[in-house]
Design a protein around this motif. Structure first.
Motif, mmCIF file in Angstrom:
data_model
loop_
_atom_site.group_PDB
_atom_site.id
_atom_site.type_symbol
_atom_site.label_atom_id
_atom_site.label_comp_id
_atom_site.label_asym_id
_atom_site.label_seq_id
_atom_site.Cartn_x
_atom_site.Cartn_y
_atom_site.Cartn_z
ATOM 1 N N GLY A 1 53.680 78.296 19.222
ATOM 2 C CA GLY A 1 53.366 77.127 18.411
ATOM 3 C C GLY A 1 52.045 76.515 18.834
ATOM 4 N N ASP A 2 51.864 75.259 18.517
ATOM 5 C CA ASP A 2 50.607 74.573 18.815
ATOM 6 C C ASP A 2 50.625 73.826 20.138
ATOM 7 O OD1 ASP A 2 49.524 75.433 16.404
ATOM 8 O OD2 ASP A 2 50.335 73.700 15.314
ATOM 9 N N SER A 3 51.790 73.646 20.728
ATOM 10 C CA SER A 3 51.867 72.758 21.889
ATOM 11 C C SER A 3 52.297 73.442 23.185
ATOM 12 C CB SER A 3 52.827 71.597 21.598
ATOM 13 O OG SER A 3 54.115 72.092 21.270
ATOM 14 N N GLU A 4 52.938 74.588 23.088
ATOM 15 C CA GLU A 4 53.484 75.209 24.297
ATOM 16 C C GLU A 4 52.597 76.368 24.738
ATOM 17 O OE1 GLU A 4 57.869 76.505 26.017
ATOM 18 O OE2 GLU A 4 57.542 76.296 23.872
ATOM 19 N N GLN A 5 52.182 76.357 26.002
ATOM 20 C CA GLN A 5 51.316 77.396 26.549
ATOM 21 C C GLN A 5 51.723 77.692 27.987
ATOM 22 O OE1 GLN A 5 47.035 77.385 25.515
ATOM 23 N NE2 GLN A 5 46.641 77.346 27.707
ATOM 24 N N GLN A 6 51.653 78.958 28.351
ATOM 25 C CA GLN A 6 52.052 79.348 29.697
ATOM 26 C C GLN A 6 51.186 80.502 30.174
ATOM 27 O OE1 GLN A 6 56.114 81.195 31.271
ATOM 28 N NE2 GLN A 6 56.388 79.056 30.645
ATOM 29 N N GLU B 1 52.462 84.296 21.513
ATOM 30 C CA GLU B 1 51.234 84.970 21.115
ATOM 31 C C GLU B 1 50.198 84.964 22.224
ATOM 32 O OE1 GLU B 1 49.711 83.250 17.543
ATOM 33 O OE2 GLU B 1 51.260 84.159 16.268
ATOM 34 N N LEU B 2 49.427 86.046 22.277
ATOM 35 C CA LEU B 2 48.277 86.150 23.162
ATOM 36 C C LEU B 2 47.003 85.932 22.341
ATOM 37 C CD1 LEU B 2 49.515 89.265 25.118
ATOM 38 C CD2 LEU B 2 48.968 87.060 26.184
ATOM 39 N N PRO B 3 45.887 85.559 22.968
ATOM 40 C CA PRO B 3 44.648 85.316 22.213
ATOM 41 C C PRO B 3 44.211 86.555 21.430
ATOM 42 C CG PRO B 3 44.451 84.484 24.459
ATOM 43 C CD PRO B 3 45.724 85.273 24.415
#
Length: 301
Positions: free
Chosen positions: A205-210, A261-263
């Protein structure tokens, strides 16, 4: 300053002799010697060291010669562009591309290109090392990923997704993976062609990153080699979508954490920053772009 003198000077350096330079240019040795002397006078510096056996450039001469090669080549390309604009491409086209994308996407275009333009020959170098375009030996580079800022002329012709995948033999262990943090328990195959093959940033999504840093059980220096190891159940790895699409569709590979997703990266054509492009280069880029767009339409169904 008379710019024609640059061609006389370059011919002397290339041949190592005033006599051979005169033969190449179709003029007398005296004219070549006089014009080079006038060039040295214009620049107020010594460009050549004359010995009994050979003529060699000074440090200043070597610097000027390197620029002369590019200037004279661009002038030739400008003439070709203007006089042969309506003619079919011809000559040798030298291309470099990454091993994986080159084999998958560029080689089919090369074969179609030489079939359409039989007066062209293509020399394709496949490898993950970045080739230097400044020396004029490469007409066009295909690069995949993220380009650093440079003076080269780059054009993005497409994009690709990075996918975390594993072979069928790891399907049971993949079922226990729910977040990027869970990946540490699985064997990972590192791609040594990448700058940092163990650190990966996932987003949901737009807010979760790890961001996770994995430990490699296997490290391989080519992307096709990594794919072969993944298919052999050596571990999971991150691979471009254009390389794994068929194996995913056939069930030979399984996506891991598909909700994360990855970049995405870019697919670029890169050429020396000259004003004019030879007809063979523009024709090939047009065919490659058409192929990339066709594949993109096929992917969207």
């Amino acid at each position: 300053m008379n710019l024609n003198r640059l061609s006389y000077f370059a011919a002397v350096v290339d041949t190592g002799s005033f006599t051979r330079a005169a033969e190449r240019l179709g003029i007398t040795k005296a004219v070549v010697s006089q014009q080079v002397a006038l060039l040295e006078q214009d620049l107020q510096t010594s460009l050549l060291v004359r010995t009994t056996r050979r003529v060699q450039p000074t440090d200043a001469g070597r610097m000027l010669h390197a620029r002369c090669v590019l200037i004279l080549r661009e002038a030739e390309e400008a003439v070709d562009e203007l006089t042969l604009a309506g003619a079919e491409p011809s000559g040798v086209l030298r291309i470099t591309a990454p091993n994986d994308y080159g084999t998958t996407a560029v080689v089919p275009v090369v074969t179609a290109f030489t079939a359409r333009y039989p007066s062209c020959q293509v020399e394709l170098t496949l490898g993950d090392a970045t080739q230097d375009l400044a020396d004029g030996r490469i007409d066009l580079a295909i690069r995949v990923g993220w380009l650093p800022d440079s003076s080269l002329l780059a054009r993005r012709i497409g994009t690709f997704r990075q996918l975390l995948v594993a072979g069928r033999g790891l399907s049971d262990r993949i079922a226990a993976v729910h977040r990027p943090d869970d990946l540490a328990a699985l064997p990972f195959i590192a791609n040594r062609a990448l700058r940092d093959p163990l650190a990966w940033t996932f987003a949901r999504g737009d807010s979760e990153q790890q961001t996770v840093r994995l430990r490699a059980s296997i490290a391989i220096d080519t992307t096709p080699g990594v794919l072969a190891a993944v298919l052999g159940d050596g571990g999971l790895s991150v691979l471009p979508d254009y390389l794994v699409a068929k194996d995913l569709a056939a069930g030979r590979l399984h996506p891991v954490l598909p909700q994360w997703e990855l970049p995405s990266g870019g697919i670029y054509t890169v050429a020396p920053a000259t004003r004019f492009r030879p007809r063979k280069v523009t024709a090939f880029v047009d065919m490659l772009l058409a192929a990339v767009r066709s594949d993109a339409l096929d992917d969207r169904g």
